[in-house]
Design a protein around this motif. Structure first.
Motif, PDB file in Angstrom:
ATOM      1  N   HIS A 244       0.829  -1.202   0.000  1.00 35.78           N
ATOM      2  CA  HIS A 244       0.000   0.000   0.000  1.00 35.78           C
ATOM      3  C   HIS A 244       0.867   1.258   0.000  1.00 35.78           C
ATOM      4  CE1 HIS A 244      -3.174   2.805   0.859  1.00 35.78           C
ATOM      5  NE2 HIS A 244      -2.516   3.211   1.912  1.00 35.78           N
TER       6      HIS A 244
ATOM      7  N   GLN B 211       3.885   1.716  -1.190  1.00 32.77           N
ATOM      8  CA  GLN B 211       4.493   1.932  -2.498  1.00 32.77           C
ATOM      9  C   GLN B 211       3.464   2.478  -3.488  1.00 32.77           C
ATOM     10  OE1 GLN B 211       7.779   1.752  -3.150  1.00 32.77           O
ATOM     11  NE2 GLN B 211       7.307   2.634  -5.132  1.00 32.77           N
ATOM     12  N   LYS B 212       2.245   1.951  -3.470  1.00 35.60           N
ATOM     13  CA  LYS B 212       1.203   2.450  -4.371  1.00 35.60           C
ATOM     14  C   LYS B 212       0.906   3.911  -4.078  1.00 35.60           C
ATOM     15  CE  LYS B 212      -1.281  -1.731  -5.582  1.00 35.60           C
ATOM     16  NZ  LYS B 212      -2.566  -2.427  -5.575  1.00 35.60           N
ATOM     17  N   THR B 213       0.801   4.257  -2.806  1.00 35.06           N
ATOM     18  CA  THR B 213       0.559   5.645  -2.436  1.00 35.06           C
ATOM     19  C   THR B 213       1.699   6.514  -2.906  1.00 35.06           C
ATOM     20  OG1 THR B 213      -0.722   4.955  -0.514  1.00 35.06           O
ATOM     21  CG2 THR B 213       0.127   7.209  -0.509  1.00 35.06           C
ATOM     22  N   PHE B 214       2.918   6.076  -2.708  1.00 33.04           N
ATOM     23  CA  PHE B 214       4.087   6.834  -3.122  1.00 33.04           C
ATOM     24  C   PHE B 214       4.084   7.022  -4.631  1.00 33.04           C
ATOM     25  CE2 PHE B 214       8.127   8.691  -2.570  1.00 33.04           C
ATOM     26  CZ  PHE B 214       8.953   8.232  -3.571  1.00 33.04           C
ATOM     27  N   ASP B 215       3.787   5.965  -5.390  1.00 36.46           N
ATOM     28  CA  ASP B 215       3.736   6.064  -6.844  1.00 36.46           C
ATOM     29  C   ASP B 215       2.664   7.051  -7.280  1.00 36.46           C
ATOM     30  OD1 ASP B 215       5.786   4.212  -7.041  1.00 36.46           O
ATOM     31  OD2 ASP B 215       4.474   2.539  -7.553  1.00 36.46           O
ATOM     32  N   ARG B 216       1.504   7.003  -6.632  1.00 32.97           N
ATOM     33  CA  ARG B 216       0.415   7.930  -6.970  1.00 32.97           C
ATOM     34  C   ARG B 216       0.830   9.362  -6.661  1.00 32.97           C
ATOM     35  NH1 ARG B 216      -3.981  10.385  -4.488  1.00 32.97           N
ATOM     36  NH2 ARG B 216      -5.754  10.697  -5.874  1.00 32.97           N
ATOM     37  N   ASP B 217       1.474   9.580  -5.534  1.00 26.32           N
ATOM     38  CA  ASP B 217       1.942  10.920  -5.177  1.00 26.32           C
ATOM     39  C   ASP B 217       2.939  11.439  -6.206  1.00 26.32           C
ATOM     40  OD1 ASP B 217       0.374  10.802  -2.919  1.00 26.32           O
ATOM     41  OD2 ASP B 217       2.036  10.430  -1.536  1.00 26.32           O
ATOM     42  N   LEU B 218       3.843  10.565  -6.658  1.00 29.43           N
ATOM     43  CA  LEU B 218       4.811  10.975  -7.679  1.00 29.43           C
ATOM     44  C   LEU B 218       4.117  11.327  -8.987  1.00 29.43           C
ATOM     45  CD1 LEU B 218       7.790   8.490  -7.172  1.00 29.43           C
ATOM     46  CD2 LEU B 218       7.718  10.942  -6.653  1.00 29.43           C
ATOM     47  N   GLU B 219       3.128  10.539  -9.347  1.00 26.33           N
ATOM     48  CA  GLU B 219       2.386  10.795 -10.586  1.00 26.33           C
ATOM     49  C   GLU B 219       1.658  12.142 -10.509  1.00 26.33           C
ATOM     50  OE1 GLU B 219      -1.452   8.935 -12.836  1.00 26.33           O
ATOM     51  OE2 GLU B 219      -0.027   7.503 -11.966  1.00 26.33           O
TER      52      GLU B 219
END
Length: 96
Positions: free
Chosen positions: A2, A4-12
């Motif tokens: 979870h 990592q997914k949040t981090f990826d979404r924040d980066l996007e």
């Protein structure tokens, strides 16, 4: 996973906002109609947009601070607060 997914979404989202802010037309749209532009980016929050100008720079005051870390003189925490206050904008090499 979870995190990592949040981090990826924040980066996007950050990349999309960065592109908007760098384009003068898109930046103007963001300032004039933040709700619509942010919804297109994937941000659906009740937020206010304050655009810095040559004569005005905005400082964000965090809603909560960790008083124990401040009392302990936690320099890493001070850096976190500084980045939060400046919208996570910081220089690797400070300009003169």
């Amino acid at each position: 996973m979870h995190v990592q997914k949040t981090f990826d979404r924040d980066l996007e989202i950050g990349a999309k906002l960065g592109a908007i802010i760098q384009d003068s037309g898109s930046r103007t749209q963001l300032i004039e109609n933040p709700t619509e532009v942010l919804a297109d980016v994937g941000v659906s929050a009740d937020i206010a947009i304050f655009a810095d100008t040559a004569d005005m720079v905005h400082l964000v005051v965090p809603a909560k601070v960790d008083a124990d870390r401040i009392a302990a003189g936690d320099e890493a925490y001070f850096e976190e607060l500084g980045k939060a206050a400046l919208g996570n904008c910081y220089y690797e090499d400070v300009p003169e």
